[in-house]
Design an enzyme around this catalytic site. Structure first.
Site, short mmCIF file in Angstrom:
data_model
loop_
_atom_site.label_atom_id
_atom_site.label_comp_id
_atom_site.label_asym_id
_atom_site.label_seq_id
_atom_site.Cartn_x
_atom_site.Cartn_y
_atom_site.Cartn_z
CG HIS A 25 -0.29 -0.20 2.51
ND1 HIS A 25 0.26 0.85 3.20
CD2 HIS A 25 -0.05 -1.30 3.25
CE1 HIS A 25 0.80 0.39 4.32
NE2 HIS A 25 0.62 -0.91 4.38
CB ALA A 26 0.02 4.84 0.33
#
Length: 95
Positions: A25-26
């Site tokens: 994810h980010a």
């Protein structure tokens, strides 16, 4: 006079496969992008038949790599071994 390039003789390719402990994810993508930008080698991440340049957070996230999946880090260049080691470590410790 002709000269030969030292980088051509010292360039190498390195690769490592990493099983992700968490989804890509980010937060880990940002860490990977920042780390990859610090190397001169050409670095690529491969997952599920797709290959991306890890210097872009959005391209990393577009891989859709989930926890438990295997991502391959590949680098070619003078600092390829260090690049693979650094990115593999980030991937292996992602939360």
């Amino acid at each position: 006079m002709s000269s030969s390039s030292d980088s051509a003789t010292t360039a190498a390719a390195h690769e490592a496969a990493v099983v992700l402990p968490a989804d890509l994810h980010a937060r880990p993508a940002g860490r990977i992008a920042r780390a990859a930008a610090g190397f001169t080698s050409t670095v690529r991440l491969r997952y599920a038949g797709r290959t991306v340049d890890p210097r872009g957070v959005l391209s990393l996230m577009s891989l859709g790599a989930l926890a438990g999946s295997t991502v391959t880090v590949h680098a070619e260049g003078t600092d390829a071994e260090a690049a693979v080691a650094a990115l593999a470590d980030i991937l292996a410790t992602a939360e």
